[in-house]
Design an enzyme around this catalytic site. Structure first.
Site, PDB file in Angstrom:
ATOM      1  N   LYS A  54      51.212  51.261  57.078  1.00  0.00           N
ATOM      2  CA  LYS A  54      51.885  52.275  56.003  1.00  0.00           C
ATOM      3  C   LYS A  54      52.453  53.582  56.753  1.00  0.00           C
ATOM      4  O   LYS A  54      53.675  53.805  56.456  1.00  0.00           O
ATOM      5  CB  LYS A  54      50.783  52.858  55.062  1.00  0.00           C
ATOM      6  CG  LYS A  54      50.131  51.890  54.178  1.00  0.00           C
ATOM      7  CD  LYS A  54      48.940  52.410  53.244  1.00  0.00           C
ATOM      8  CE  LYS A  54      48.410  51.328  52.382  1.00  0.00           C
ATOM      9  NZ  LYS A  54      47.230  51.772  51.825  1.00  0.00           N
ATOM     10  N   GLN A  98      42.874  56.404  51.821  1.00  0.00           N
ATOM     11  CA  GLN A  98      42.371  55.192  52.089  1.00  0.00           C
ATOM     12  C   GLN A  98      41.311  54.836  51.831  1.00  0.00           C
ATOM     13  O   GLN A  98      40.248  55.376  52.011  1.00  0.00           O
ATOM     14  CB  GLN A  98      42.721  54.798  53.605  1.00  0.00           C
ATOM     15  CG  GLN A  98      42.541  53.431  53.777  1.00  0.00           C
ATOM     16  CD  GLN A  98      43.765  52.296  53.060  1.00  0.00           C
ATOM     17  OE1 GLN A  98      44.816  52.678  53.034  1.00  0.00           O
ATOM     18  NE2 GLN A  98      43.356  51.439  52.586  1.00  0.00           N
ATOM     19  N   ASP A 121      49.349  56.746  44.795  1.00  0.00           N
ATOM     20  CA  ASP A 121      48.570  55.478  44.565  1.00  0.00           C
ATOM     21  C   ASP A 121      48.484  55.276  43.130  1.00  0.00           C
ATOM     22  O   ASP A 121      48.072  54.156  42.669  1.00  0.00           O
ATOM     23  CB  ASP A 121      47.360  55.381  45.142  1.00  0.00           C
ATOM     24  CG  ASP A 121      47.455  54.830  46.467  1.00  0.00           C
ATOM     25  OD1 ASP A 121      48.193  54.067  46.875  1.00  0.00           O
ATOM     26  OD2 ASP A 121      46.608  55.143  47.464  1.00  0.00           O
TER      27      ASP A 121
END
Ligand code: NDP
Length: 287
Positions: A54, A98, A121
């Protein structure tokens, strides 16, 4: 007849090229560079690799990365303090925590603490609620990528029978909502579904996200279906396969996405897209 490939890697590259242009333009116009806070807790090798990928993608698109690597013994209070800090940081427009987090930390508490305005997200309950209403501010990255992959085939979603296998909050449920908002007739399957093969065989659009290697066999795929395989399963020999048995399934589907090179690259591209869109909102620039 063999299916045509939904090439997530190529599709994602095209999107990332467009994002890089938009990032440069936004910076030239407003002085604002989109920024992503990337928070990794612990030493899980898969998580480390995901964050690294990412980060690399952000660098290539000109998105600033505010990197935080915390030890596996980090407390919930320490992580909450960091979230509070990045929530307030004007250089940060998106926050990535994460998952999974170490067991001493309650993921729900952490995800709820992320500012809904920076929730790249799309996991915050506020954004989930907006998604249910069909007015998402941030759409979760994997489901957003799945829809773009289906759209890339040119097959209309409206009116189709869609089956989503898996009902997680991060993949299955939001994917089903997005398909419903596009006027598909959607069935969501899970571990208690009766006669799953028969349900799958009805699907003109089949999205599979369960985390079980080659679980969907060729005979579960309807002739001419569009199949998107979200699953990522590591085999003993170190190779990765999806939840769909690609070879036999591609003999029946019209379109199918591979693993690797399917949903994974699209998820990353959508994270960049969400961060850029957020930076534009902060800058007061229309998307
Ligand atoms: P979860 O483990 O959170 O959810 C799995 C879902 O699959 C559950 O709803 C579960 O049902 C259902 N399920 C499990 N076994 C069966 C079965 N035998 N029959 C029918 N349904 C079943 O997984 P995620 O949604 O987080 O991830 C799914 C897969 O997608 C994983 O392989 C993951 O690695 C991958 N993934 C890939 C991403 C990418 O970018 N490529 C991003 C995110 C995930 P129940 O609810 O009843 O338990």
């Amino acid at each position: 007849m063999a299916a045509r490939l939904i090439d997530g890697k190529a599709l994602a590259q095209g999107i990332r090229d467009r994002i890089a242009k938009d990032v440069a333009e936004l910076h030239a116009r407003t002085g604002i560079r989109p920024g992503l806070a990337a928070i990794l807790v612990g030493d899980d090798p898969a998580s480390k690799l995901y964050v690294k990928n990412k980060q690399k993608a952000c660098d290539a698109s000109g998105i600033y990365v505010d990197e935080h690597k915390l030890s596996a013994t980090t407390t919930q209070a320490e992580l909450l303090a960091l979230i509070e800090k990045v929530n307030k940081d004007p250089k940060v427009h998106g926050i990535l925590v994460q998952l999974p987090l170490p067991k001493q930390i309650d993921s729900k508490v952490i995800l709820d603490a992320v500012s809904p305005l920076k929730d790249a997200d799309g996991f915050h309950p506020y954004n989930m609620g907006r998604l249910v209403e069909g007015m998402a501010m941030f759409t979760p990255c994997t489901p957003k990528g799945v829809i773009k992959m289906i759209e890339s085939t040119g097959v209309a979603i409206e009116g189709k029978r869609a089956v989503v296998v898996g009902r997680s909050n991060i993949v299955g449920k939001p994917t089903a909502l997005l398909l419903m908002h596009r006027n598909a007739t959607v069935t969501v399957c899970h571990s208690k579904t009766r006669d799953l093969p028969a349900v799958c065989r009805e699907a003109e659009i089949l999205v599979v996200a369960i985390g079980k290697a080659k679980f969907v066999t060729g005979d579960m795929v309807r002739e001419g279906a569009v199949v998107v395989d979200v699953g990522v399963n590591r085999l003993e020999d170190g190779t990765f396969v999806g939840d769909v048995d690609f070879g036999p399934a591609s003999q029946r589907a019209a379109w199918i996405s591979p693993v690797p090179g399917g949903v994974g690259p699209m998820t990353i591209a959508m994270l960049l897209d969400n961060t850029l869109e957020s930076a534009k909102r902060f800058a007061g620039v229309a998307s």
